[in-house]
Scaffold this motif. Sequence first.
Motif, PDB file in Angstrom:
ATOM      1  N   VAL A  29     -54.123  35.831  73.903  1.00  0.00           N
ATOM      2  CA  VAL A  29     -55.630  36.630  74.464  1.00  0.00           C
ATOM      3  C   VAL A  29     -56.294  36.510  74.569  1.00  0.00           C
ATOM      4  CG1 VAL A  29     -55.845  39.013  74.892  1.00  0.00           C
ATOM      5  CG2 VAL A  29     -52.868  38.270  74.485  1.00  0.00           C
ATOM      6  N   THR A  30     -57.508  36.486  73.069  1.00  0.00           N
ATOM      7  CA  THR A  30     -58.659  35.582  72.713  1.00  0.00           C
ATOM      8  C   THR A  30     -58.681  34.314  73.504  1.00  0.00           C
ATOM      9  OG1 THR A  30     -57.951  37.455  70.658  1.00  0.00           O
ATOM     10  CG2 THR A  30     -60.224  36.085  71.567  1.00  0.00           C
ATOM     11  N   VAL A  31     -59.816  34.814  73.843  1.00  0.00           N
ATOM     12  CA  VAL A  31     -60.723  33.470  74.363  1.00  0.00           C
ATOM     13  C   VAL A  31     -61.724  32.535  73.488  1.00  0.00           C
ATOM     14  CG1 VAL A  31     -60.981  32.143  77.104  1.00  0.00           C
ATOM     15  CG2 VAL A  31     -59.496  33.693  76.639  1.00  0.00           C
ATOM     16  N   LEU A  32     -62.266  31.658  73.535  1.00  0.00           N
ATOM     17  CA  LEU A  32     -63.215  30.928  72.934  1.00  0.00           C
ATOM     18  C   LEU A  32     -63.957  30.222  73.533  1.00  0.00           C
ATOM     19  CD1 LEU A  32     -61.702  30.581  69.109  1.00  0.00           C
ATOM     20  CD2 LEU A  32     -62.978  32.498  69.779  1.00  0.00           C
ATOM     21  N   GLU A  42     -71.830  25.810  67.871  1.00  0.00           N
ATOM     22  CA  GLU A  42     -71.752  26.944  68.259  1.00  0.00           C
ATOM     23  C   GLU A  42     -70.859  27.573  69.191  1.00  0.00           C
ATOM     24  OE1 GLU A  42     -75.235  28.631  70.469  1.00  0.00           O
ATOM     25  OE2 GLU A  42     -76.616  28.355  68.558  1.00  0.00           O
ATOM     26  N   VAL A  43     -69.390  28.590  68.547  1.00  0.00           N
ATOM     27  CA  VAL A  43     -69.108  29.016  69.557  1.00  0.00           C
ATOM     28  C   VAL A  43     -68.383  30.259  69.605  1.00  0.00           C
ATOM     29  CG1 VAL A  43     -66.365  30.401  68.243  1.00  0.00           C
ATOM     30  CG2 VAL A  43     -66.744  27.617  68.801  1.00  0.00           C
ATOM     31  N   PHE A  44     -68.028  31.310  70.892  1.00  0.00           N
ATOM     32  CA  PHE A  44     -67.851  32.526  71.763  1.00  0.00           C
ATOM     33  C   PHE A  44     -67.095  33.046  71.141  1.00  0.00           C
ATOM     34  CE2 PHE A  44     -72.258  29.985  72.037  1.00  0.00           C
ATOM     35  CZ  PHE A  44     -73.241  30.949  71.663  1.00  0.00           C
ATOM     36  N   VAL A  45     -66.795  34.397  71.208  1.00  0.00           N
ATOM     37  CA  VAL A  45     -65.391  35.001  71.637  1.00  0.00           C
ATOM     38  C   VAL A  45     -65.935  35.361  73.264  1.00  0.00           C
ATOM     39  CG1 VAL A  45     -64.003  36.652  71.727  1.00  0.00           C
ATOM     40  CG2 VAL A  45     -64.164  35.754  69.740  1.00  0.00           C
ATOM     41  N   LEU A  46     -65.362  35.875  74.524  1.00  0.00           N
ATOM     42  CA  LEU A  46     -65.638  35.810  75.503  1.00  0.00           C
ATOM     43  C   LEU A  46     -64.443  36.820  76.267  1.00  0.00           C
ATOM     44  CD1 LEU A  46     -67.317  34.547  78.276  1.00  0.00           C
ATOM     45  CD2 LEU A  46     -64.984  33.481  78.770  1.00  0.00           C
ATOM     46  N   THR A  47     -65.100  37.940  76.519  1.00  0.00           N
ATOM     47  CA  THR A  47     -64.864  39.454  76.679  1.00  0.00           C
ATOM     48  C   THR A  47     -64.294  39.355  77.874  1.00  0.00           C
ATOM     49  OG1 THR A  47     -66.844  40.412  77.076  1.00  0.00           O
ATOM     50  CG2 THR A  47     -65.835  40.475  74.813  1.00  0.00           C
ATOM     51  N   GLU A  48     -63.477  40.655  78.184  1.00  0.00           N
ATOM     52  CA  GLU A  48     -63.265  40.952  79.592  1.00  0.00           C
ATOM     53  C   GLU A  48     -64.047  41.115  80.610  1.00  0.00           C
ATOM     54  OE1 GLU A  48     -60.279  44.083  78.899  1.00  0.00           O
ATOM     55  OE2 GLU A  48     -59.200  42.898  78.104  1.00  0.00           O
ATOM     56  N   GLU A  50     -67.265  39.260  80.680  1.00  0.00           N
ATOM     57  CA  GLU A  50     -67.702  38.340  80.651  1.00  0.00           C
ATOM     58  C   GLU A  50     -69.010  38.040  79.270  1.00  0.00           C
ATOM     59  OE1 GLU A  50     -66.875  35.154  82.001  1.00  0.00           O
ATOM     60  OE2 GLU A  50     -65.178  36.928  82.735  1.00  0.00           O
ATOM     61  N   GLN A  51     -68.905  38.989  78.172  1.00  0.00           N
ATOM     62  CA  GLN A  51     -70.135  38.960  77.845  1.00  0.00           C
ATOM     63  C   GLN A  51     -69.398  37.703  76.186  1.00  0.00           C
ATOM     64  OE1 GLN A  51     -70.036  42.973  76.113  1.00  0.00           O
ATOM     65  NE2 GLN A  51     -71.743  43.759  77.481  1.00  0.00           N
ATOM     66  N   LYS A  52     -70.452  37.048  75.506  1.00  0.00           N
ATOM     67  CA  LYS A  52     -70.192  36.143  74.681  1.00  0.00           C
ATOM     68  C   LYS A  52     -70.850  37.032  73.923  1.00  0.00           C
ATOM     69  CE  LYS A  52     -71.177  32.503  77.633  1.00  0.00           C
ATOM     70  NZ  LYS A  52     -71.606  30.628  77.824  1.00  0.00           N
ATOM     71  N   ILE A  53     -69.972  36.956  72.505  1.00  0.00           N
ATOM     72  CA  ILE A  53     -69.823  37.262  71.294  1.00  0.00           C
ATOM     73  C   ILE A  53     -69.735  35.832  69.762  1.00  0.00           C
ATOM     74  CG2 ILE A  53     -69.086  39.159  69.350  1.00  0.00           C
ATOM     75  CD1 ILE A  53     -68.286  41.210  71.786  1.00  0.00           C
ATOM     76  N   PRO A  54     -70.763  36.039  69.454  1.00  0.00           N
ATOM     77  CA  PRO A  54     -70.576  35.196  68.677  1.00  0.00           C
ATOM     78  C   PRO A  54     -69.029  35.596  67.402  1.00  0.00           C
ATOM     79  CG  PRO A  54     -73.105  35.752  68.403  1.00  0.00           C
ATOM     80  CD  PRO A  54     -72.065  36.978  69.169  1.00  0.00           C
ATOM     81  N   VAL A  55     -68.013  34.226  67.219  1.00  0.00           N
ATOM     82  CA  VAL A  55     -67.386  34.210  66.064  1.00  0.00           C
ATOM     83  C   VAL A  55     -67.265  34.459  64.816  1.00  0.00           C
ATOM     84  CG1 VAL A  55     -64.624  33.303  65.509  1.00  0.00           C
ATOM     85  CG2 VAL A  55     -65.952  32.503  67.830  1.00  0.00           C
TER      86      VAL A  55
END
Length: 195
Positions: A29-32, A42-48, A50-55
């Motif tokens: 489910v979780t998209v990086l 740099e790696v981010f978690v992509l939310t539903e 389209e926001q980018k949150i640092p892992v």
Amino acid sequence: MNTNQILNKVRVLLGMEVKLEQMKLADGVTVLEAEAFEPEMEVFVLTEDEQKIPVPVGEYELEDGRILVIEAEGIVKEVKEKMEEEPMEEEPTVEVEVEAKETSAPTPKKTIESVVKESFFSEIEDLKKENETLKAELSKLTTPKDETETLEVELSEEPKPIAFNPENTNPVERVRIASKRERSIMDSVLERLNK
């Protein structure tokens, strides 16, 4: 910095589109999202939305089985390859034949009996005594209806029925001025309004 990072920063400054890689975690489910899944990137978690949150810091298993290690928030430390489990060597099993003895019923070796006793604190005993005294007082106050005395009270006079008070009427006196004059339209309108 490696060359890909420098090129991507130049592309961002020029307003060109940067292609980012996306991978899912083992949960599916979780998209990086990252420029590349390599150390120091740099790696981010992509939310539903389209926001980018640092892992956050930790180890994450990717969908392909590799393990992504994050030491500082949003920065890849390393990507470990999938560890394959080594097959364990099987121990040889030895079969032993055992003769079965015919017995009617198994007999127990020991019978254990136990008695459990709970000890109460002195406060509980005091509460029980207080409860018993309150029950005794309550039984004194509530007696059966047969033992209660009924008192008959005689009234000195027969009560009179309640009657309408005639003093509350306020007679309205009407004063007619010029009652013999002709009626106008205005008189009719005012008369209807006042009714």
